[in-house]
Design a protein around this motif. Structure first.
Motif, PDB file in Angstrom:
ATOM      1  N   ARG A 104       0.853  -1.198   0.000  1.00 11.35           N
ATOM      2  CA  ARG A 104       0.000   0.000   0.000  1.00 11.35           C
ATOM      3  C   ARG A 104       0.879   1.235   0.000  1.00 11.35           C
ATOM      4  N   LEU A 105       0.450   2.243  -0.747  1.00 12.84           N
ATOM      5  CA  LEU A 105       1.086   3.553  -0.676  1.00 12.84           C
ATOM      6  C   LEU A 105       0.420   4.277   0.493  1.00 12.84           C
ATOM      7  N   GLN A 106       1.176   4.475   1.574  1.00 19.73           N
ATOM      8  CA  GLN A 106       0.620   5.098   2.785  1.00 19.73           C
ATOM      9  C   GLN A 106       0.830   6.604   2.694  1.00 19.73           C
ATOM     10  N   ILE A 107      -0.237   7.360   2.894  1.00 20.38           N
ATOM     11  CA  ILE A 107      -0.100   8.815   2.805  1.00 20.38           C
ATOM     12  C   ILE A 107      -0.476   9.446   4.139  1.00 20.38           C
ATOM     13  N   SER A 108       0.482  10.189   4.692  1.00 19.66           N
ATOM     14  CA  SER A 108       0.326  10.675   6.067  1.00 19.66           C
ATOM     15  C   SER A 108       0.797  12.114   6.185  1.00 19.66           C
ATOM     16  N   GLY A 109       0.745  12.638   7.397  1.00 17.09           N
ATOM     17  CA  GLY A 109       1.262  13.984   7.677  1.00 17.09           C
ATOM     18  C   GLY A 109       0.164  15.028   7.659  1.00 17.09           C
ATOM     19  N   LEU A 110       0.511  16.228   7.178  1.00 16.51           N
ATOM     20  CA  LEU A 110      -0.382  17.381   7.255  1.00 16.51           C
ATOM     21  C   LEU A 110      -1.435  17.355   6.140  1.00 16.51           C
ATOM     22  N   ILE A 111      -2.377  16.417   6.270  1.00 16.57           N
ATOM     23  CA  ILE A 111      -3.443  16.283   5.281  1.00 16.57           C
ATOM     24  C   ILE A 111      -4.770  16.043   5.997  1.00 16.57           C
ATOM     25  N   GLU A 112      -5.860  16.386   5.305  1.00 15.35           N
ATOM     26  CA  GLU A 112      -7.190  16.182   5.893  1.00 15.35           C
ATOM     27  C   GLU A 112      -7.583  14.709   5.852  1.00 15.35           C
ATOM     28  N   LYS A 113      -7.112  14.000   4.805  1.00 16.62           N
ATOM     29  CA  LYS A 113      -7.572  12.624   4.617  1.00 16.62           C
ATOM     30  C   LYS A 113      -6.429  11.628   4.497  1.00 16.62           C
ATOM     31  N   SER A 118      -3.788   0.975  -2.976  1.00 14.46           N
ATOM     32  CA  SER A 118      -3.141  -0.218  -3.526  1.00 14.46           C
ATOM     33  C   SER A 118      -2.658   0.126  -4.928  1.00 14.46           C
ATOM     34  N   LEU A 119      -1.855  -0.760  -5.503  1.00 15.63           N
ATOM     35  CA  LEU A 119      -1.368  -0.516  -6.860  1.00 15.63           C
ATOM     36  C   LEU A 119      -2.548  -0.484  -7.839  1.00 15.63           C
ATOM     37  N   SER A 120      -3.542  -1.355  -7.610  1.00 17.68           N
ATOM     38  CA  SER A 120      -4.678  -1.317  -8.545  1.00 17.68           C
ATOM     39  C   SER A 120      -5.519  -0.063  -8.354  1.00 17.68           C
ATOM     40  N   ARG A 165       4.064  22.100   3.207  1.00 18.72           N
ATOM     41  CA  ARG A 165       4.901  22.717   2.160  1.00 18.72           C
ATOM     42  C   ARG A 165       5.631  21.688   1.309  1.00 18.72           C
ATOM     43  N   PHE A 166       5.905  20.527   1.900  1.00 21.36           N
ATOM     44  CA  PHE A 166       6.727  19.526   1.201  1.00 21.36           C
ATOM     45  C   PHE A 166       6.025  18.172   1.172  1.00 21.36           C
ATOM     46  N   ILE A 167       6.415  17.367   0.181  1.00 25.53           N
ATOM     47  CA  ILE A 167       6.059  15.947   0.214  1.00 25.53           C
ATOM     48  C   ILE A 167       7.356  15.167   0.346  1.00 25.53           C
ATOM     49  N   VAL A 168       7.399  14.323   1.376  1.00 24.11           N
ATOM     50  CA  VAL A 168       8.558  13.469   1.585  1.00 24.11           C
ATOM     51  C   VAL A 168       8.223  12.083   1.051  1.00 24.11           C
ATOM     52  N   PHE A 169       9.163  11.502   0.307  1.00 25.23           N
ATOM     53  CA  PHE A 169       8.986  10.169  -0.264  1.00 25.23           C
ATOM     54  C   PHE A 169       9.798   9.199   0.571  1.00 25.23           C
ATOM     55  N   HIS A 170       9.133   8.293   1.251  1.00 31.66           N
ATOM     56  CA  HIS A 170       9.827   7.295   2.059  1.00 31.66           C
ATOM     57  C   HIS A 170      10.010   6.040   1.212  1.00 31.66           C
ATOM     58  N   CYS A 171      11.232   5.561   1.151  1.00 36.12           N
ATOM     59  CA  CYS A 171      11.561   4.429   0.277  1.00 36.12           C
ATOM     60  C   CYS A 171      11.851   3.181   1.100  1.00 36.12           C
ATOM     61  N   LYS A 228      12.803   5.931  -5.809  1.00 40.29           N
ATOM     62  CA  LYS A 228      12.329   4.604  -6.233  1.00 40.29           C
ATOM     63  C   LYS A 228      11.818   3.851  -5.000  1.00 40.29           C
ATOM     64  N   TYR A 229      11.226   2.684  -5.201  1.00 37.39           N
ATOM     65  CA  TYR A 229      10.795   1.798  -4.096  1.00 37.39           C
ATOM     66  C   TYR A 229       9.976   2.548  -3.048  1.00 37.39           C
ATOM     67  N   ILE A 230       9.018   3.350  -3.509  1.00 36.88           N
ATOM     68  CA  ILE A 230       8.250   4.183  -2.575  1.00 36.88           C
ATOM     69  C   ILE A 230       7.308   3.325  -1.733  1.00 36.88           C
ATOM     70  N   ARG A 231       7.276   3.613  -0.419  1.00 41.04           N
ATOM     71  CA  ARG A 231       6.276   2.970   0.435  1.00 41.04           C
ATOM     72  C   ARG A 231       5.307   3.994   1.017  1.00 41.04           C
ATOM     73  N   GLY A 232       5.746   5.253   1.119  1.00 41.13           N
ATOM     74  CA  GLY A 232       4.846   6.239   1.698  1.00 41.13           C
ATOM     75  C   GLY A 232       5.178   7.660   1.306  1.00 41.13           C
ATOM     76  N   LEU A 233       4.139   8.507   1.361  1.00 41.61           N
ATOM     77  CA  LEU A 233       4.312   9.940   1.162  1.00 41.61           C
ATOM     78  C   LEU A 233       3.929  10.612   2.476  1.00 41.61           C
ATOM     79  N   GLU A 234       4.727  11.591   2.870  1.00 40.16           N
ATOM     80  CA  GLU A 234       4.424  12.335   4.083  1.00 40.16           C
ATOM     81  C   GLU A 234       4.413  13.826   3.763  1.00 40.16           C
TER      82      GLU A 234
END
Ligand code: MTE
Ligand code: MO
Length: 261
Positions: A104-113, A118-120, A165-171, A228-234
């Motif tokens: 799963r691409l996990q999206i966290s941090g300063l967001i409302e939702k 999933s990849l699909s 202000r930023f999106i961090v890509f966790h690999c 590359k190999y992204i698991r999450g965005l923060e």
């Protein structure tokens, strides 16, 4: 720094940027940054020069300037896999074998939702395909066709808060000392129409050595920004609290945060 540590750092840098020509460049850089890191004035001058570079680019191109796109016949017959080796964990290999059904691409941090895709899920969103040139700081380039979800669509769904202000890509890949690769871009570049989370390269599923299952393409910046190999965005307001505090794995070793081309 002990001799062992300095050798480790050098090996890490080589892994990050490949071998050969990089060796000369990086051993020079390595030394330079050893000296610079003790000199705060020089560091802040460098940092403001970097900001100026970004400001100039934004002045020249306040809207989004498109990177050049190429045609099928320009696609490179060889595209060099570069950087750290693919994640070596049992989980990563098992997921690859299951075609990423559990990833799963996990999206966290300063967001409302806060969300997980999933990849699909990602593949059902409107996609963008682009043939672009990848430029590595080490001095090689290659052209490939990339297909993925424009990051702007993800941003619109998760709804960043005012302070983001930023999106961090966790690999998922680590170096020999166990540090994870990570990267970051600001929300302006994240909303660029050619900034995509790519799951296909040259009409095939993204190969493992090029970052499966998902990688960033941020076409107005150099190769090391393309996580590359992204698991999450923060989504964050600052980059200071992550890793070495400079906004990325390579940046923590002295490379510029804004790697505009
Ligand atoms: N997770 C991760 N992303 C990464 C790297 C890495 O080591 N790990 N290397 C970067 C560098 S320096 C380059 S040039 C490109 C290489 O992408 P490629 O392997 O598809 O050529 O990935 C970038 N993204
Ligand atoms: Mo690179």
């Amino acid at each position: 720094m002990s001799e062992f540590q300095s050798r480790l750092t050098r090996r890490t840098l080589l892994r990050c940027f490949g071998q050969g020509a990089g060796l000369l460049l990086l051993s020079g850089c390595d030394k330079m940054f050893d000296r610079l890191s003790t000199n705060r004035t020089v560091r802040s001058v460098l940092a403001s020069a970097e900001q100026a570079n970004r400001r100039v680019q934004r002045m020249v191109a306040p809207q989004h300037k498109l990177a050049q796109e190429f045609s099928e016949k320009d696609i490179s017959s060889y595209f060099r896999p570069n950087g750290l080796p693919p994640p070596a964990t049992v989980e990563y290999r098992a997921e690859a074998a299951r075609k990423w059904q559990g990833w799963r691409l996990q999206i966290s941090g300063l967001i409302e939702k806060p969300s997980a895709f999933s990849l699909s899920d990602l593949k059902t969103m409107p996609a963008r395909t682009q043939i672009t040139r990848h430029d590595c700081v080490e001095g090689w380039s290659a052209i490939a066709k990339w297909k993925g979800v424009p990051l702007k669509q993800i941003i619109d769904r998760v709804q960043p808060k005012q302070q983001a202000r930023f999106i961090v890509f966790h690999c998922m890949d680590t170096d020999s000392s166990g540090d994870f690769y990570y990267e970051s871009i600001d929300l302006h570049d994240a909303a660029h129409p050619q900034t995509i989370l790519a799951y296909e390269m040259n009409d095939r599923d993204l190969p493992i050595q090029h970052g499966a299952p998902l990688r960033l393409r941020v076409e107005n910046q150099l190769g090391y920004k393309h996580a590359k190999y992204i698991r999450g965005l923060e989504f964050t307001a600052s980059l200071a609290q992550l890793g070495g505090g400079k906004g990325g794995y390579c940046e923590d070793q002295g490379y510029e945060w804004y790697a505009g081309i």
